[in-house]
Design a protein around this motif. Structure first.
Motif, PDB file in Angstrom:
ATOM      1  N   UNK A 138       0.798  -1.238   0.000  1.00  0.00           N
ATOM      2  CA  UNK A 138       0.000   0.000   0.000  1.00  0.00           C
ATOM      3  C   UNK A 138       0.825   1.281   0.000  1.00  0.00           C
ATOM      4  N   UNK A 139       1.987   1.286   0.659  1.00  0.00           N
ATOM      5  CA  UNK A 139       2.775   2.511   0.724  1.00  0.00           C
ATOM      6  C   UNK A 139       3.250   2.959  -0.651  1.00  0.00           C
ATOM      7  N   UNK A 140       3.533   1.998  -1.525  1.00  0.00           N
ATOM      8  CA  UNK A 140       3.971   2.340  -2.871  1.00  0.00           C
ATOM      9  C   UNK A 140       2.802   2.417  -3.854  1.00  0.00           C
ATOM     10  N   UNK A 141       1.881   1.452  -3.748  1.00  0.00           N
ATOM     11  CA  UNK A 141       0.876   1.269  -4.791  1.00  0.00           C
ATOM     12  C   UNK A 141      -0.306   2.232  -4.703  1.00  0.00           C
ATOM     13  N   UNK A 142      -0.712   2.614  -3.484  1.00  0.00           N
ATOM     14  CA  UNK A 142      -1.871   3.504  -3.355  1.00  0.00           C
ATOM     15  C   UNK A 142      -1.635   4.881  -3.975  1.00  0.00           C
ATOM     16  N   UNK A 143      -0.478   5.531  -3.748  1.00  0.00           N
ATOM     17  CA  UNK A 143      -0.245   6.805  -4.440  1.00  0.00           C
ATOM     18  C   UNK A 143      -0.285   6.668  -5.958  1.00  0.00           C
ATOM     19  N   UNK A 144       0.255   5.583  -6.476  1.00  0.00           N
ATOM     20  CA  UNK A 144       0.215   5.353  -7.919  1.00  0.00           C
ATOM     21  C   UNK A 144      -1.225   5.234  -8.394  1.00  0.00           C
ATOM     22  N   UNK A 145      -2.036   4.480  -7.664  1.00  0.00           N
ATOM     23  CA  UNK A 145      -3.418   4.268  -8.063  1.00  0.00           C
ATOM     24  C   UNK A 145      -4.247   5.537  -8.040  1.00  0.00           C
ATOM     25  N   UNK A 146      -4.094   6.330  -6.975  1.00  0.00           N
ATOM     26  CA  UNK A 146      -4.912   7.540  -6.829  1.00  0.00           C
ATOM     27  C   UNK A 146      -4.526   8.606  -7.850  1.00  0.00           C
ATOM     28  N   UNK A 147      -3.257   8.971  -7.856  1.00  0.00           N
ATOM     29  CA  UNK A 147      -2.809  10.062  -8.723  1.00  0.00           C
ATOM     30  C   UNK A 147      -2.826   9.642 -10.187  1.00  0.00           C
ATOM     31  N   UNK A 148      -2.438   8.392 -10.459  1.00  0.00           N
ATOM     32  CA  UNK A 148      -2.412   7.906 -11.834  1.00  0.00           C
ATOM     33  C   UNK A 148      -3.783   7.897 -12.481  1.00  0.00           C
ATOM     34  N   UNK A 149      -4.779   7.371 -11.779  1.00  0.00           N
ATOM     35  CA  UNK A 149      -6.122   7.293 -12.360  1.00  0.00           C
ATOM     36  C   UNK A 149      -6.718   8.679 -12.565  1.00  0.00           C
ATOM     37  N   UNK A 150      -6.505   9.584 -11.626  1.00  0.00           N
ATOM     38  CA  UNK A 150      -7.056  10.935 -11.758  1.00  0.00           C
ATOM     39  C   UNK A 150      -6.400  11.688 -12.916  1.00  0.00           C
ATOM     40  N   UNK A 151      -5.093  11.534 -13.077  1.00  0.00           N
ATOM     41  CA  UNK A 151      -4.386  12.226 -14.151  1.00  0.00           C
ATOM     42  C   UNK A 151      -4.844  11.742 -15.525  1.00  0.00           C
ATOM     43  N   UNK A 152      -4.949  10.434 -15.688  1.00  0.00           N
ATOM     44  CA  UNK A 152      -5.376   9.873 -16.968  1.00  0.00           C
ATOM     45  C   UNK A 152      -6.771  10.369 -17.338  1.00  0.00           C
ATOM     46  N   UNK A 153      -7.676  10.324 -16.376  1.00  0.00           N
ATOM     47  CA  UNK A 153      -9.066  10.701 -16.655  1.00  0.00           C
ATOM     48  C   UNK A 153      -9.206  12.195 -16.944  1.00  0.00           C
ATOM     49  N   UNK A 154      -8.452  13.036 -16.260  1.00  0.00           N
ATOM     50  CA  UNK A 154      -8.525  14.479 -16.506  1.00  0.00           C
ATOM     51  C   UNK A 154      -8.129  14.808 -17.940  1.00  0.00           C
ATOM     52  N   UNK A 155      -7.035  14.236 -18.402  1.00  0.00           N
ATOM     53  CA  UNK A 155      -6.577  14.479 -19.774  1.00  0.00           C
ATOM     54  C   UNK A 155      -7.628  14.020 -20.777  1.00  0.00           C
ATOM     55  N   UNK A 156      -8.182  12.827 -20.571  1.00  0.00           N
ATOM     56  CA  UNK A 156      -9.189  12.307 -21.498  1.00  0.00           C
ATOM     57  C   UNK A 156     -10.443  13.173 -21.503  1.00  0.00           C
ATOM     58  N   UNK A 157     -10.881  13.626 -20.321  1.00  0.00           N
ATOM     59  CA  UNK A 157     -12.098  14.446 -20.232  1.00  0.00           C
ATOM     60  C   UNK A 157     -11.961  15.750 -21.008  1.00  0.00           C
ATOM     61  N   UNK A 158     -10.842  16.437 -20.814  1.00  0.00           N
ATOM     62  CA  UNK A 158     -10.651  17.737 -21.475  1.00  0.00           C
ATOM     63  C   UNK A 158     -10.604  17.558 -22.987  1.00  0.00           C
ATOM     64  N   UNK A 159      -9.913  16.521 -23.454  1.00  0.00           N
ATOM     65  CA  UNK A 159      -9.826  16.275 -24.901  1.00  0.00           C
ATOM     66  C   UNK A 159     -11.191  15.930 -25.477  1.00  0.00           C
ATOM     67  N   UNK A 160     -11.934  15.063 -24.787  1.00  0.00           N
ATOM     68  CA  UNK A 160     -13.268  14.677 -25.269  1.00  0.00           C
ATOM     69  C   UNK A 160     -14.195  15.889 -25.307  1.00  0.00           C
ATOM     70  N   UNK A 161     -14.159  16.728 -24.266  1.00  0.00           N
ATOM     71  CA  UNK A 161     -15.004  17.927 -24.245  1.00  0.00           C
ATOM     72  C   UNK A 161     -14.651  18.856 -25.395  1.00  0.00           C
ATOM     73  N   UNK A 162     -13.367  19.005 -25.684  1.00  0.00           N
ATOM     74  CA  UNK A 162     -12.933  19.878 -26.774  1.00  0.00           C
ATOM     75  C   UNK A 162     -13.429  19.357 -28.119  1.00  0.00           C
ATOM     76  N   UNK A 163     -13.276  18.079 -28.360  1.00  0.00           N
ATOM     77  CA  UNK A 163     -13.691  17.502 -29.643  1.00  0.00           C
ATOM     78  C   UNK A 163     -15.208  17.506 -29.773  1.00  0.00           C
ATOM     79  N   UNK A 164     -15.895  17.144 -28.706  1.00  0.00           N
ATOM     80  CA  UNK A 164     -17.362  17.066 -28.747  1.00  0.00           C
ATOM     81  C   UNK A 164     -17.985  18.415 -29.079  1.00  0.00           C
ATOM     82  N   UNK A 165     -17.532  19.481 -28.374  1.00  0.00           N
ATOM     83  CA  UNK A 165     -18.086  20.813 -28.638  1.00  0.00           C
ATOM     84  C   UNK A 165     -17.530  21.414 -29.918  1.00  0.00           C
TER      85      UNK A 165
END
Length: 467
Positions: A250-277
């Motif tokens: 958990x000491x190594x893997x939890x930070x990777x899981x939290x920050x990694x998933x949020x970063x990936x999704x933020x980038x995808x959301x902004x790109x999808x919103x830009x293309x959609x609109x």
């Protein structure tokens, strides 16, 4: 004061590693990243982007950035706690160790609302896409079984059968063991990320920059209102912390899981919103519950739009999976502390899961999904999550002052500015929600306080140990 008695952090950490007959440690860093993405990418990107575009116009891209900033600052606080205290319960557990039992109870009660209603709300969105898929195959359900009472104006509906069935099916899967659930989640997340990338690759060629003007047709107030709405699209990364007791490192893997998933999704959301609109003028999204696939239909790419619909169904399935999982673990932790009946923290001897809890909450929120319209559920989820994020940010400030000696595998940077920014962003977004949402949230908390003083306080293991 007994209301604010705190759990011993050192004892909590030691128990997480030595408790016999507990949850199995089977999850690694990739599982956690996929767990987070599985919870995040779903109804928010496939359904609420259209509603957000009507409020913010092309400025929806900014709305996603603002919502992501609120989540990002809170995520850093979550990461410090989760890597330090690898115990089930998420912010409930962290609050118990820093701000005391009453605050922990309130936030645990709040998380039950967040995860449970998120499960129900996403199941309702899943039902809409699934029924659309069935209609494409020439199959229609009786109108009475297609939606909750009053959910469809002018139609006599009684029970949302698909929403009920998907929650029960996922409850069955979760009750049989977390290892199989994680493998299935990883497969489905891979599919839905591929579908989102397909939309980006195909849709980018049809973007007309003229559709981005005016960029903020309703001013920044529209952008802020949309941010409060699409915040729902980021709910889920905190569910990663609920898996802390089932993580191998958990000491190594939890930070990777939290920050990694949020970063990936933020980038995808902004790109999808830009293309959609950029493909569809924002006003065309009025009354549309499948805005991403609509953009490709608008571009004449109907075959790709079909894949998007399938991806939406898979995407929302993983959200239901992770939210239902997170809720069962929070209730498990509260029960183990004596704040809820002991039966809710019993572990199945064969499956090593909180079997009874999983089924109890699964049935309750399957019925809510079947009987309550989506628009009633959505804002309640947001206010509960924003309150939780505010408290975790406050808790990390308190613990830095009261226990500076603790070993922190991950340290929240920019102290105390980052946690204070998280609180400021979350409180600001809460002010953008409707008054009725605040009223309903207040009623839920009032019920929780009655439950605390009537049962939890008297049965708290911490309280019994101190007496």
């Amino acid at each position: 004061m007994s209301l604010f008695r705190t759990k011993n952090i050192d004892a909590m950490i030691a128990a997480a590693h030595t408790r016999p007959g507990g949850l199995k440690k089977v999850l690694g860093p990739l599982d956690l990243v996929f767990l987070g993405i599985g919870a995040i990418i779903g109804t928010g990107i496939f359904v609420l982007t259209g509603t957000g575009a009507l409020t913010a116009g092309p400025g929806l891209m900014l709305s996603f950035v603002i919502a992501a900033m609120a989540c990002g600052f809170a995520a850093l606080a979550y990461t410090e706690f989760s890597s330090m205290i690898p115990v089930s319960g998420s912010v409930y557990t962290y609050s118990y160790a820093t701000m005391g039992e009453l605050v922990a109870w309130i936030i645990g009660w709040d998380l039950v609302l967040e995860y449970g209603l998120a499960t129900s709300a996403v199941a309702v969105g899943w039902s809409g896409y699934f029924q659309s898929l069935l209609a494409g195959l020439g199959i229609t359900l009786p109108t009475l079984l297609t939606a909750a009472p009053g959910a469809v104006p002018g139609a006599e509906t009684l029970f949302n059968l698909p929403a009920f069935v998907i929650v029960i099916a996922i409850t069955t899967l979760l009750s049989l063991g977390v290892s199989g659930f994680a493998k299935l989640n990883n497969i489905m997340v891979t599919i839905k990320i591929s579908v989102v990338l397909l939309f980006i690759v195909v849709g980018a060629g049809y973007v007309k920059p003229a559709n981005w003007a005016p960029f903020t047709p309703f001013g920044m107030s529209g952008v802020f209102s949309a941010a409060a709405l699409v915040f729902f699209a980021f709910i889920g990364f905190d569910a990663v912390t609920s898996a802390a007791e089932e993580v191998r490192n958990p000491k190594r893997d939890l930070p990777i899981g939290i920050i990694g998933s949020l970063a990936v999704c933020t980038v995808l959301y902004v790109i999808v919103a830009a293309i959609m609109t950029g493909i569809v003028p924002y006003a065309r999204f009025a009354g549309v519950d499948h805005p991403v696939s609509l953009a490709l239909q608008y571009a004449g790419q109907n075959w790709v739009a079909g894949f998007i619909d399938l991806g939406a169904i898979i995407g929302m399935t993983t959200v239901i999976l992770v939210m239902a999982y997170g809720q069962s673990r929070v209730i498990f932790a509260m029960s183990r502390d004596g704040l809820l009946p002991a039966r809710l923290s019993s572990i199945h001897p064969r499956f090593a899961t909180p079997f009874f809890t999983t089924w109890a909450v699964g049935i309750v929120f399957a019925l809510i999904a079947a009987l309550v319209p989506l628009n009633v559920l959505a804002e309640l989820i947001n206010i509960g999550t924003l309150a939780a994020f505010s408290l975790i940010s406050l808790a990390v400030l308190i613990l830095r002052r009261t226990r500076p000696d603790l070993n922190r595998a991950f340290r929240c940077p920019g102290m105390p500015v980052v946690p204070l920014l998280a609180i400021a962003f979350c409180v600001f977004l809460m002010t953008q929600l409707a008054a009725i949402t605040w009223l309903a949230f207040g009623i839920w908390l009032l019920i929780g306080l009655v439950a605390y003083f009537a049962y939890a306080r008297r049965n708290s293991l911490l309280g019994k140990a101190a007496s």
